[in-house]
Design a protein around this motif. Structure first.
Motif, short mmCIF file in Angstrom:
data_model
loop_
_atom_site.label_atom_id
_atom_site.label_comp_id
_atom_site.label_asym_id
_atom_site.label_seq_id
_atom_site.Cartn_x
_atom_site.Cartn_y
_atom_site.Cartn_z
N ARG A 168 -4.66 -0.19 2.99
CA ARG A 168 -4.05 -1.18 3.87
C ARG A 168 -4.26 -2.60 3.34
NH1 ARG A 168 0.00 -2.26 6.95
NH2 ARG A 168 -0.26 -0.51 8.38
N ARG A 169 -5.49 -2.88 2.86
CA ARG A 169 -5.78 -4.22 2.32
C ARG A 169 -4.90 -4.52 1.10
NH1 ARG A 169 -8.88 -5.31 -1.97
NH2 ARG A 169 -9.85 -3.25 -1.92
N ILE A 170 -4.77 -3.56 0.21
CA ILE A 170 -4.00 -3.77 -1.02
C ILE A 170 -2.51 -3.83 -0.72
CG2 ILE A 170 -3.37 -2.64 -3.21
CD1 ILE A 170 -6.39 -1.71 -3.24
N GLN A 171 -2.06 -3.01 0.21
CA GLN A 171 -0.65 -3.05 0.59
C GLN A 171 -0.28 -4.41 1.16
OE1 GLN A 171 0.58 -3.02 4.03
NE2 GLN A 171 2.74 -2.93 3.42
N GLN A 172 -1.15 -4.98 1.98
CA GLN A 172 -0.88 -6.29 2.55
C GLN A 172 -0.91 -7.36 1.47
OE1 GLN A 172 -3.85 -6.44 5.65
NE2 GLN A 172 -2.50 -5.48 7.16
N ARG A 173 -1.80 -7.20 0.49
CA ARG A 173 -1.91 -8.16 -0.60
C ARG A 173 -0.66 -8.11 -1.50
NH1 ARG A 173 -6.50 -9.57 -3.87
NH2 ARG A 173 -5.80 -10.98 -5.52
N LEU A 174 -0.17 -6.92 -1.82
CA LEU A 174 0.93 -6.77 -2.77
C LEU A 174 2.30 -6.73 -2.08
CD1 LEU A 174 -0.53 -4.03 -5.16
CD2 LEU A 174 -0.57 -6.52 -5.46
N GLY A 175 2.34 -6.50 -0.77
CA GLY A 175 3.60 -6.38 -0.07
C GLY A 175 4.35 -5.11 -0.40
N SER A 176 3.63 -4.05 -0.75
CA SER A 176 4.25 -2.80 -1.18
C SER A 176 4.91 -2.09 0.00
CB SER A 176 3.19 -1.86 -1.79
OG SER A 176 2.48 -2.51 -2.82
N THR A 177 5.98 -1.34 -0.32
CA THR A 177 6.60 -0.44 0.64
C THR A 177 6.06 0.96 0.37
OG1 THR A 177 8.61 -1.79 0.63
CG2 THR A 177 8.78 0.44 1.55
N ILE A 178 5.46 1.58 1.38
CA ILE A 178 4.77 2.86 1.18
C ILE A 178 5.30 3.88 2.18
CG2 ILE A 178 2.53 4.05 1.30
CD1 ILE A 178 1.21 1.44 0.44
N MET A 179 5.53 5.09 1.70
CA MET A 179 5.78 6.24 2.57
C MET A 179 4.71 7.28 2.25
SD MET A 179 9.94 6.49 2.79
CE MET A 179 9.87 7.29 4.39
N LEU A 180 3.96 7.68 3.26
CA LEU A 180 2.78 8.51 3.07
C LEU A 180 2.86 9.74 3.97
CD1 LEU A 180 -0.88 7.26 2.81
CD2 LEU A 180 -0.32 9.05 4.46
N VAL A 181 2.56 10.89 3.40
CA VAL A 181 2.55 12.16 4.14
C VAL A 181 1.11 12.54 4.49
CG1 VAL A 181 2.75 14.65 3.77
CG2 VAL A 181 4.72 13.19 3.39
N THR A 182 0.91 12.99 5.72
CA THR A 182 -0.40 13.50 6.13
C THR A 182 -0.21 14.53 7.24
OG1 THR A 182 -2.61 12.88 6.95
CG2 THR A 182 -0.75 11.67 7.85
N HIS A 183 -1.22 15.37 7.45
CA HIS A 183 -1.22 16.28 8.60
C HIS A 183 -2.11 15.72 9.71
CE1 HIS A 183 -4.91 17.34 6.42
NE2 HIS A 183 -5.38 17.66 7.60
#
Length: 311
Positions: free
Chosen positions: A179-194
């Protein structure tokens, strides 16, 4: 922006993914959650064409993905999986550099990018650049796997159960790192989890899959407060719903004037954090700080009242 339009995958008589339509905004995290066999991984793999759709379309920033050669498409989409998939005989630096090398980046640009990412993941470049995967802990391998997926500055990062092999403590730290790195880089992420807990913790939007269909796609607070189906309600858990909602609300919303003893919590900590502190220490209130300065308190009674609103 990622647009998924009526995407379907059929194996024989089975609709593994059944007419899924949704949109992920640029710079956001979308978490796709569901039980085994719900179609979540197949959906993810159709985005970068590791699986070809039976019908439907995926568009990245308005451009359909099916018009591009699959191997070229994958070079601009990062992909991180459970187990990390690192090349065991390559150094950390060479693992991270895999896609930039394919893209023909210059050596100095690659070295700078490797060092930038290692630093971002709190791994000193001089200490880790020349190590091999077997010399790393599970958490360090996971960081390198994500760093590799981010190395070429992809338009989109796909993650399939990336934290599934980590123990609970390291897993929580890895989620915070992401979350910290995504906010820093502005990345678009799609993540799969159960894991619905992980989905709520990480997602700006949560997409719940059941039997190949998308049954709800909404912000975490809406998923918890207004589950669209019995399946979603069961995944959230009726008993846990108030606590899950508290984990989404910062202390800043309930700060009031007044004294409070003991260690303080920052204003961006959650009401669930404060509730745990009150129950563990027996306190009726906790002090709250901004930039290290106490600005007020949050009381156990106020937290309880907020939880009861959603019980």
């Amino acid at each position: 922006m990622i647009e998924i339009d009526n995407l379907t995958k059929i194996y024989g008589d089975t609709h593994a993914v059944d007419a899924v339509t949704m949109r992920a905004e640029t710079g956001s995290i979308t978490v796709i959650v569901g039980t085994s066999g719900s179609g979540k991984t197949t959906l993810l793999r159709m985005i970068n064409r590791l699986e070809e759709p039976t019908s439907g379309e995926v568009r990245i920033n308005g451009e359909p993905t099916h018009v591009e050669k699959p191997h070229l498409l994958r070079r601009r989409i990062g992909y991180a999986i459970q187990g990390h998939g690192l090349f065991p005989h390559h150094t950390v630096a060479r693992n991270i550099a895999a896609v930039p090398l394919l893209l023909g980046w210059k050596k100095q640009k690659i070295r700078d990018r490797v060092d930038e990412l290692l630093t971002l993941f709190s791994m000193e470049p001089a200490a880790f650049r020349d190590r091999y995967p077997a010399e790393l802990s599970g958490g360090q391998q996971q960081r390198v796997g994500v760093a590799r997926a981010l190395a070429s500055r992809p338009e989109l990062l796909l993650m399939d159960e990336p934290f599934g092999a980590l123990d609970p403590i390291i897993r929580a730290q890895a989620q915070d790192d992401l979350r910290r790195i995504q906010q820093r880089l502005g990345s678009t992420i799609m993540l799969v989890t159960h894991d619905m807990e992980e989905a709520i913790r990480l997602g700006d939007k949560v997409a719940v899959m059941d039997g190949g269909r998308l049954v709800q796609h909404a912000a975490p607070a809406e998923i918890i407060a207004a589950p669209a189906t019995d399946f979603v309600r069961d995944m959230v858990g009726d008993v846990e719903r108030p606590l899950r909602l508290l984990s989404l609300i910062p202390l800043a919303e309930l700060i009031e004037d007044g004294p409070a003893d003991g260690d303080a919590l920052p204003a961006d900590a959650s009401l669930r954090d404060a509730l745990s502190t009150c129950l563990w220490t027996g306190r009726s209130a906790v002090p709250v700080t901004r930039e290290g300065i106490v600005v007020g308190r949050v009381t156990f009674e106020a937290i309880r009242n907020r939880a009861e609103l959603h019980a």
